[in-house]
Design a protein around this motif. Structure first.
Motif, PDB file in Angstrom:
ATOM      1  N   CYS A  46     -60.284 -22.963  43.777  1.00  0.00           N
ATOM      2  CA  CYS A  46     -60.176 -23.822  44.950  1.00  0.00           C
ATOM      3  C   CYS A  46     -61.511 -24.522  45.161  1.00  0.00           C
ATOM      4  O   CYS A  46     -62.558 -23.919  44.975  1.00  0.00           O
ATOM      5  CB  CYS A  46     -59.894 -22.966  46.183  1.00  0.00           C
ATOM      6  SG  CYS A  46     -58.224 -23.054  46.709  1.00  0.00           S
ATOM      7  N   PHE A  48     -62.711 -25.122  47.911  1.00  0.00           N
ATOM      8  CA  PHE A  48     -63.305 -24.587  49.138  1.00  0.00           C
ATOM      9  C   PHE A  48     -63.173 -23.069  49.115  1.00  0.00           C
ATOM     10  O   PHE A  48     -62.407 -22.508  48.346  1.00  0.00           O
ATOM     11  CB  PHE A  48     -62.660 -25.191  50.395  1.00  0.00           C
ATOM     12  CG  PHE A  48     -61.172 -24.960  50.506  1.00  0.00           C
ATOM     13  CD1 PHE A  48     -60.675 -23.866  51.201  1.00  0.00           C
ATOM     14  CD2 PHE A  48     -60.270 -25.844  49.928  1.00  0.00           C
ATOM     15  CE1 PHE A  48     -59.311 -23.649  51.311  1.00  0.00           C
ATOM     16  CE2 PHE A  48     -58.907 -25.641  50.029  1.00  0.00           C
ATOM     17  CZ  PHE A  48     -58.432 -24.540  50.722  1.00  0.00           C
ATOM     18  N   ASP A  49     -63.939 -22.396  49.951  1.00  0.00           N
ATOM     19  CA  ASP A  49     -63.989 -20.933  49.972  1.00  0.00           C
ATOM     20  C   ASP A  49     -62.850 -20.384  50.821  1.00  0.00           C
ATOM     21  O   ASP A  49     -62.965 -20.259  52.033  1.00  0.00           O
ATOM     22  CB  ASP A  49     -65.343 -20.487  50.512  1.00  0.00           C
ATOM     23  CG  ASP A  49     -65.544 -18.979  50.441  1.00  0.00           C
ATOM     24  OD1 ASP A  49     -64.659 -18.276  49.920  1.00  0.00           O
ATOM     25  OD2 ASP A  49     -66.597 -18.516  50.904  1.00  0.00           O
ATOM     26  N   MET A  53     -62.591 -18.617  55.079  1.00  0.00           N
ATOM     27  CA  MET A  53     -62.091 -19.552  56.100  1.00  0.00           C
ATOM     28  C   MET A  53     -62.049 -18.822  57.436  1.00  0.00           C
ATOM     29  O   MET A  53     -61.955 -17.590  57.479  1.00  0.00           O
ATOM     30  CB  MET A  53     -60.680 -20.031  55.729  1.00  0.00           C
ATOM     31  CG  MET A  53     -60.631 -20.969  54.550  1.00  0.00           C
ATOM     32  SD  MET A  53     -58.948 -21.356  54.009  1.00  0.00           S
ATOM     33  CE  MET A  53     -58.319 -22.310  55.382  1.00  0.00           C
ATOM     34  N   TYR A  84     -57.507 -29.221  54.733  1.00  0.00           N
ATOM     35  CA  TYR A  84     -57.427 -28.867  53.316  1.00  0.00           C
ATOM     36  C   TYR A  84     -56.079 -29.249  52.704  1.00  0.00           C
ATOM     37  O   TYR A  84     -55.732 -28.778  51.636  1.00  0.00           O
ATOM     38  CB  TYR A  84     -57.636 -27.363  53.142  1.00  0.00           C
ATOM     39  CG  TYR A  84     -58.912 -26.832  53.737  1.00  0.00           C
ATOM     40  CD1 TYR A  84     -60.145 -27.163  53.182  1.00  0.00           C
ATOM     41  CD2 TYR A  84     -58.890 -26.010  54.851  1.00  0.00           C
ATOM     42  CE1 TYR A  84     -61.323 -26.677  53.730  1.00  0.00           C
ATOM     43  CE2 TYR A  84     -60.067 -25.513  55.397  1.00  0.00           C
ATOM     44  CZ  TYR A  84     -61.268 -25.853  54.834  1.00  0.00           C
ATOM     45  OH  TYR A  84     -62.431 -25.366  55.358  1.00  0.00           O
ATOM     46  N   ASP A  87     -55.676 -30.126  48.923  1.00  0.00           N
ATOM     47  CA  ASP A  87     -55.892 -28.987  48.021  1.00  0.00           C
ATOM     48  C   ASP A  87     -54.780 -27.956  48.142  1.00  0.00           C
ATOM     49  O   ASP A  87     -54.371 -27.363  47.151  1.00  0.00           O
ATOM     50  CB  ASP A  87     -57.247 -28.332  48.307  1.00  0.00           C
ATOM     51  CG  ASP A  87     -58.397 -29.280  48.026  1.00  0.00           C
ATOM     52  OD1 ASP A  87     -58.394 -29.899  46.940  1.00  0.00           O
ATOM     53  OD2 ASP A  87     -59.290 -29.414  48.872  1.00  0.00           O
ATOM     54  N   CYS A  95     -55.042 -22.253  45.844  1.00  0.00           N
ATOM     55  CA  CYS A  95     -55.508 -22.286  47.232  1.00  0.00           C
ATOM     56  C   CYS A  95     -54.474 -21.733  48.216  1.00  0.00           C
ATOM     57  O   CYS A  95     -54.796 -20.895  49.058  1.00  0.00           O
ATOM     58  CB  CYS A  95     -55.881 -23.700  47.638  1.00  0.00           C
ATOM     59  SG  CYS A  95     -57.238 -24.420  46.701  1.00  0.00           S
TER      60      CYS A  95
END
Length: 130
Positions: A46, A48-49, A53, A84, A87, A95
């Motif tokens: 992903c 993003f982490d 989140m 998001y 993604d 994700c």
């Protein structure tokens, strides 16, 4: 099992073709892997982490009292996920699978809760304004 996967992929790609970019698609609202225990799937990372989140956005609002409130759960879910959406709607990455793993872990939500509660139209959740 193979036929089921083919059907799900076909359905996903059909939905992918008709969805507009400002929506979080319904097929991404379902928690995959509900038939048993499994490790998180491997795939492209992903961007993003997912693990870190702020799930409190959802878990602080979406509670069983005595039933889950669609307004509270869906609004908080959209606050968490809409930024998001591109993604999460992307099939090759993991994700959405990872996000639902952590949502269920921290919120103890039943499988399919957000898919059942959050219905806004044919294209998925409307993320305009989130």
């Amino acid at each position: 099992m193979g036929l089921r996967i083919c059907f799900v992929l076909l359905l996903f790609f059909l939905l992918l073709g008709i969805a507009t970019p400002s929506f979080l698609k319904y097929d991404r609202l379902d928690s995959p892997g509900e038939e048993g225990r499994s490790l998180l799937p491997r795939g492209p990372d992903c961007p993003f982490d997912v693990e870190n989140m702020n799930y409190k956005i959802v878990t602080s609002q979406c509670k069983r009292q005595p039933n889950y409130s669609a307004k509270l759960c869906c609004t908080s879910f959209k606050k968490l996920t809409c930024k998001y959406r591109d993604d999460l709607n992307s099939n090759p990455n993991t994700c959405a699978t990872e996000m639902f793993y952590y949502l269920r872990r921290y919120g103890n939500y039943p499988a399919g809760l957000f898919l059942t509660l959050c219905k806004e139209g044919n294209n998925g959740l409307d993320c305009l304004g989130y």
